[in-house]
Design a protein around this motif. Structure first.
Motif, PDB file in Angstrom:
ATOM      1  N   ARG A 202      41.560  49.426  45.038  1.00 47.05           N
ATOM      2  CA  ARG A 202      41.341  50.879  44.940  1.00 47.05           C
ATOM      3  C   ARG A 202      41.378  51.335  43.487  1.00 47.05           C
ATOM      4  O   ARG A 202      40.546  52.105  43.029  1.00 47.05           O
ATOM      5  CB  ARG A 202      42.435  51.618  45.685  1.00 47.05           C
ATOM      6  N   GLY A 203      42.424  50.830  42.792  1.00 42.43           N
ATOM      7  CA  GLY A 203      42.587  51.212  41.385  1.00 42.43           C
ATOM      8  C   GLY A 203      41.395  50.759  40.547  1.00 42.43           C
ATOM      9  O   GLY A 203      40.842  51.527  39.754  1.00 42.43           O
ATOM     10  N   LEU A 204      40.968  49.522  40.736  1.00 37.24           N
ATOM     11  CA  LEU A 204      39.842  48.987  39.959  1.00 37.24           C
ATOM     12  C   LEU A 204      38.574  49.786  40.241  1.00 37.24           C
ATOM     13  O   LEU A 204      37.804  50.122  39.340  1.00 37.24           O
ATOM     14  CB  LEU A 204      39.608  47.516  40.309  1.00 37.24           C
ATOM     15  N   LEU A 205      38.406  50.069  41.522  1.00 41.46           N
ATOM     16  CA  LEU A 205      37.204  50.807  41.935  1.00 41.46           C
ATOM     17  C   LEU A 205      37.202  52.194  41.308  1.00 41.46           C
ATOM     18  O   LEU A 205      36.184  52.660  40.777  1.00 41.46           O
ATOM     19  CB  LEU A 205      37.221  50.915  43.467  1.00 41.46           C
ATOM     20  N   ALA A 206      38.375  52.858  41.353  1.00 38.06           N
ATOM     21  CA  ALA A 206      38.475  54.212  40.793  1.00 38.06           C
ATOM     22  C   ALA A 206      38.206  54.195  39.291  1.00 38.06           C
ATOM     23  O   ALA A 206      37.638  55.142  38.736  1.00 38.06           O
ATOM     24  CB  ALA A 206      39.860  54.799  41.079  1.00 38.06           C
ATOM     25  N   ALA A 207      38.594  53.070  38.651  1.00 42.37           N
ATOM     26  CA  ALA A 207      38.379  52.979  37.198  1.00 42.37           C
ATOM     27  C   ALA A 207      36.977  52.458  36.876  1.00 42.37           C
ATOM     28  O   ALA A 207      36.644  52.244  35.706  1.00 42.37           O
ATOM     29  CB  ALA A 207      39.434  52.048  36.590  1.00 42.37           C
ATOM     30  N   GLY A 208      36.193  52.193  37.901  1.00 47.82           N
ATOM     31  CA  GLY A 208      34.818  51.741  37.680  1.00 47.82           C
ATOM     32  C   GLY A 208      34.728  50.325  37.147  1.00 47.82           C
ATOM     33  O   GLY A 208      33.739  49.952  36.498  1.00 47.82           O
ATOM     34  N   VAL A 209      35.750  49.489  37.417  1.00 52.34           N
ATOM     35  CA  VAL A 209      35.719  48.108  36.920  1.00 52.34           C
ATOM     36  C   VAL A 209      34.760  47.283  37.789  1.00 52.34           C
ATOM     37  O   VAL A 209      34.950  47.175  38.998  1.00 52.34           O
ATOM     38  CB  VAL A 209      37.136  47.479  36.953  1.00 52.34           C
ATOM     39  N   ARG A 210      33.759  46.712  37.146  1.00 56.59           N
ATOM     40  CA  ARG A 210      32.756  45.949  37.891  1.00 56.59           C
ATOM     41  C   ARG A 210      33.365  44.611  38.338  1.00 56.59           C
ATOM     42  O   ARG A 210      34.269  44.083  37.678  1.00 56.59           O
ATOM     43  CB  ARG A 210      31.531  45.702  37.003  1.00 56.59           C
ATOM     44  N   PRO A 211      32.853  44.036  39.435  1.00 58.78           N
ATOM     45  CA  PRO A 211      33.439  42.783  39.947  1.00 58.78           C
ATOM     46  C   PRO A 211      33.518  41.693  38.878  1.00 58.78           C
ATOM     47  O   PRO A 211      34.522  40.979  38.794  1.00 58.78           O
ATOM     48  CB  PRO A 211      32.475  42.379  41.067  1.00 58.78           C
ATOM     49  N   GLU A 212      32.473  41.589  38.041  1.00 59.03           N
ATOM     50  CA  GLU A 212      32.489  40.498  37.063  1.00 59.03           C
ATOM     51  C   GLU A 212      33.504  40.739  35.944  1.00 59.03           C
ATOM     52  O   GLU A 212      33.827  39.836  35.172  1.00 59.03           O
ATOM     53  CB  GLU A 212      31.080  40.256  36.478  1.00 59.03           C
ATOM     54  N   ASP A 213      34.051  41.963  35.882  1.00 55.39           N
ATOM     55  CA  ASP A 213      35.040  42.254  34.833  1.00 55.39           C
ATOM     56  C   ASP A 213      36.480  42.202  35.352  1.00 55.39           C
ATOM     57  O   ASP A 213      37.410  42.497  34.603  1.00 55.39           O
ATOM     58  CB  ASP A 213      34.779  43.652  34.236  1.00 55.39           C
ATOM     59  N   ALA A 214      36.632  41.882  36.620  1.00 54.50           N
ATOM     60  CA  ALA A 214      37.994  41.856  37.169  1.00 54.50           C
ATOM     61  C   ALA A 214      38.477  40.419  37.279  1.00 54.50           C
ATOM     62  O   ALA A 214      37.736  39.537  37.718  1.00 54.50           O
ATOM     63  CB  ALA A 214      38.002  42.511  38.554  1.00 54.50           C
ATOM     64  N   GLU A 215      39.709  40.203  36.865  1.00 57.61           N
ATOM     65  CA  GLU A 215      40.293  38.873  37.058  1.00 57.61           C
ATOM     66  C   GLU A 215      41.449  38.997  38.043  1.00 57.61           C
ATOM     67  O   GLU A 215      42.364  39.795  37.841  1.00 57.61           O
ATOM     68  CB  GLU A 215      40.813  38.307  35.741  1.00 57.61           C
ATOM     69  N   TRP A 216      41.396  38.232  39.089  1.00 67.00           N
ATOM     70  CA  TRP A 216      42.427  38.318  40.129  1.00 67.00           C
ATOM     71  C   TRP A 216      43.373  37.134  40.000  1.00 67.00           C
ATOM     72  O   TRP A 216      42.933  35.999  39.891  1.00 67.00           O
ATOM     73  CB  TRP A 216      41.764  38.295  41.511  1.00 67.00           C
ATOM     74  N   ARG A 217      44.644  37.450  40.058  1.00 61.70           N
ATOM     75  CA  ARG A 217      45.646  36.385  39.979  1.00 61.70           C
ATOM     76  C   ARG A 217      46.814  36.705  40.900  1.00 61.70           C
ATOM     77  O   ARG A 217      47.055  37.861  41.228  1.00 61.70           O
ATOM     78  CB  ARG A 217      46.182  36.297  38.547  1.00 61.70           C
ATOM     79  N   VAL A 218      47.532  35.653  41.250  1.00 61.99           N
ATOM     80  CA  VAL A 218      48.775  35.840  42.003  1.00 61.99           C
ATOM     81  C   VAL A 218      49.908  35.702  40.997  1.00 61.99           C
ATOM     82  O   VAL A 218      49.872  34.801  40.148  1.00 61.99           O
ATOM     83  CB  VAL A 218      48.909  34.784  43.120  1.00 61.99           C
ATOM     84  N   ALA A 219      50.890  36.578  41.061  1.00 63.26           N
ATOM     85  CA  ALA A 219      52.010  36.536  40.110  1.00 63.26           C
ATOM     86  C   ALA A 219      52.599  35.124  40.086  1.00 63.26           C
ATOM     87  O   ALA A 219      52.786  34.507  41.131  1.00 63.26           O
ATOM     88  CB  ALA A 219      53.079  37.530  40.541  1.00 63.26           C
ATOM     89  N   GLY A 220      52.836  34.619  38.916  1.00 56.23           N
ATOM     90  CA  GLY A 220      53.411  33.280  38.812  1.00 56.23           C
ATOM     91  C   GLY A 220      52.357  32.222  38.540  1.00 56.23           C
ATOM     92  O   GLY A 220      52.670  31.164  38.023  1.00 56.23           O
ATOM     93  N   ASP A 221      51.092  32.504  38.899  1.00 59.12           N
ATOM     94  CA  ASP A 221      50.032  31.543  38.581  1.00 59.12           C
ATOM     95  C   ASP A 221      49.749  31.610  37.084  1.00 59.12           C
ATOM     96  O   ASP A 221      50.053  32.601  36.425  1.00 59.12           O
ATOM     97  CB  ASP A 221      48.740  31.877  39.336  1.00 59.12           C
ATOM     98  N   ALA A 222      49.100  30.554  36.567  1.00 63.12           N
ATOM     99  CA  ALA A 222      48.772  30.539  35.132  1.00 63.12           C
ATOM    100  C   ALA A 222      47.791  31.661  34.806  1.00 63.12           C
ATOM    101  O   ALA A 222      46.879  31.925  35.589  1.00 63.12           O
ATOM    102  CB  ALA A 222      48.148  29.205  34.781  1.00 63.12           C
ATOM    103  N   PRO A 223      47.971  32.338  33.667  1.00 67.25           N
ATOM    104  CA  PRO A 223      47.015  33.380  33.293  1.00 67.25           C
ATOM    105  C   PRO A 223      45.625  32.782  33.136  1.00 67.25           C
ATOM    106  O   PRO A 223      45.470  31.612  32.831  1.00 67.25           O
ATOM    107  CB  PRO A 223      47.525  33.888  31.947  1.00 67.25           C
ATOM    108  N   GLY A 224      44.629  33.607  33.340  1.00 69.07           N
ATOM    109  CA  GLY A 224      43.248  33.125  33.307  1.00 69.07           C
ATOM    110  C   GLY A 224      42.633  33.239  31.929  1.00 69.07           C
ATOM    111  O   GLY A 224      43.317  33.130  30.905  1.00 69.07           O
ATOM    112  N   LEU A 225      41.355  33.484  31.911  1.00 67.21           N
ATOM    113  CA  LEU A 225      40.603  33.438  30.664  1.00 67.21           C
ATOM    114  C   LEU A 225      40.842  34.650  29.779  1.00 67.21           C
ATOM    115  O   LEU A 225      40.630  34.599  28.580  1.00 67.21           O
ATOM    116  CB  LEU A 225      39.104  33.375  30.979  1.00 67.21           C
TER     117      LEU A 225
END
Ligand code: URA
Length: 487
Positions: free
Chosen positions: A21-44
């Protein structure tokens, strides 16, 4: 610059929805979102943006929500991104996307949900508890290795099923605990922490060996349904190598005996012995958790036979039984009639209506009665516009008998009630005179009792009203007597 959405857990749909919801409201496009689970290694992304605050509500089709709630449990790390991409498309001009069954995103999402459901089904069927004595009393512990993140979602199933026990389920990622009152979750464990053996296991082994039908041995299907990784947690599978080795010999014995398997343990309760022996294949693993699924599998199996009698191919459909699992009274008629064939339900035509009325007059509650037929297809002669009922012959009865016996095994009744000669033959395995046998109990499959009475269509064929009433009263008396047997 990308935005990172960090979720507290791997299958937390509410958290994903909030973040989305938050990403959508901020207009973040799918290719600009990085999804992670807390505790997993940070991404790119070099810098983690704080998770966006919950934004405005949005409306998406129910079909998406239902699929997403399940698919989020999939172990594919791409699942969150896929869900967000579908959500983005739904809210950016493709509102009907879920109806495009060939869309690659929809296909992938559906496949994920299906895989998760299958995993849950396996957990229901193949998880085995071992009994452990602790200082605080008896506890049941099971080791299971799900493919997906289903532990939380499926915990309720085990609470309902084993509400009276104190148990723990340990998986590599999670542990689930039930103390008889409340559920709690903890970290995963290792297989070595779960005791390998207990006193209950010989029982499972004996049970499994008894329900195993060597004539239906399909090792390929067995492995597909129950991958080896589950075998080692299931005490009864210790019997598999021996049973595979003995299968050819046992088939030969069964053929020589006319199809009935030996009773390995005459001490077992009649009911359990009968149910287990006749139920006879891997479907029973389903039946142990979901008898309805086992009945559906039985119907599918019949539909898939390539040696069906000719009349079965002319019928609209096979008609299996109806009624509650565990019904103490199991009524067996002859075969579906014209109306039953069309509706796909037993005893809905004239004979069925009469049977229903008699059941009411005899005081038999519906939840005590399961009703089915000896022959599962309508046998008729096509004469002009009408379809004229034809009686099944001994060969027809023998053809469907294994299906009837397995249906009995799944339902688990206490008394079988034969309505007429065909049913009596199917249940006893031999021709018997109905009028002489009616009102008495004879031996049925695996020693289950069979109560004989007339078929309701016999009453419909009586020409005079007095005779009809007299016979109807006798029929009601029979049903009452049958009921008395199980009370
Ligand atoms: N007669 C039967 O024996 N079975 C039915 O389902 C209907 C009529």
């Amino acid at each position: 610059m990308g935005v990172a959405a960090v979720l507290p857990g791997p299958a937390d749909f509410a958290a994903w929805r909030n973040a989305a919801r938050g990403l959508l409201a901020a207009g973040v496009r799918p290719e600009d979102a990085e999804w992670r689970v807390a505790g997993d290694a940070p991404g790119l992304f070099a810098e983690d943006a704080p998770p966006p605050a919950a934004g405005a509500a949005f409306h998406v089709p129910r079909a998406f929500v239902e699929l997403a709630e399940i698919a989020i449990r999939h172990s594919d790390p791409e699942r969150f991104a896929l869900l967000y991409r579908v959500l983005w498309r739904l809210t950016h001009g493709e509102h009907a996307l879920m109806q495009v069954a060939t869309d690659p995103d929809v296909v992938r999402l559906s496949a994920m949900a299906k895989a998760v459901k299958r995993d849950a089904h396996k957990m229901h069927a193949f998880l085995r508890f071992r009994q452990v004595e602790t200082e605080a009393g008896t506890r049941h512990v099971a080791w299971f290795e799900p493919e997906h993140h289903i532990e939380e979602a499926e915990a309720g199933f085990f609470v309902r099923r084993f509400a009276g026990l104190r148990w723990s389920i340990v998986t590599p990622r999670r542990s689930v605990h039930w103390d008889g009152q409340a559920l709690s979750f903890g970290p995963g464990g290792r297989r070595a922490e779960v005791p390998p053996d207990d006193a209950v296991e010989p029982l499972w082994r004996a049970y499994y060996a008894a329900i195993f039908n060597p004539a239906r041995l399909k090792p390929g299907a067995m492995r597909a349904e129950m991958p080896r990784k589950y075998w080692r947690n299931m005490p009864e599978t210790a019997e598999i190598p021996r049973m595979l080795a003995e299968a050819p010999k046992r088939v030969a014995e069964m053929v020589a005996r006319g199809g009935s398997a030996p009773n390995p343990n005459p001490q077992r309760p009649r009911h359990l012995a009968a149910a287990s022996r006749v139920a006879a294949d891997m479907d029973l693993l389903d039946a142990s958790t979901d008898p309805k699924a086992a009945l559906a599998a039985l119907a599918r199996e019949l539909a898939g036979r390539n040696d069906l009698p000719d009349f079965a191919r002319r019928a609209t459909q096979a008609v299996f039984g109806e009624g509650p699992i565990g019904a103490p009274l199991f009524f067996v008629g002859e075969q579906p009639g014209d109306e039953e064939d069309i509706q796909g339900r037993p005893f809905v035509g004239p004979a069925g209506r009469l049977w229903n009325r008699a059941l009411g007059d005899a005081g038999v509650p519906r939840d005590e009665a399961y009703v089915t037929n000896a022959v599962k297809h309508f046998k008729f002669a096509p004469t002009g516009k009408r379809r004229l009922h034809q009686s099944p012959d001994a060969g027809d009865i023998a053809y469907y008998r294994p299906f009837l016996l397995r249906e009995i095994g799944i339902v688990g009744p206490r008394l079988l009630v034969a309505l007429g000669a065909t049913a009596l033959r199917a249940l006893t395995g031999k021709a018997m005179p109905v009028m002489k046998t009616r009102g008495t109990i004879v031996d049925g499959p695996e020693g289950l009792p069979v109560f004989a009475t007339v078929h309701p269509s016999f009453l419909l064929r009586i020409p005079d009203q007095d005779g009809q009433q007299r016979e109807y009263a006798k029929f009601v008396d029979d049903l009452r007597a049958a009921r008395a047997q199980v009370h």
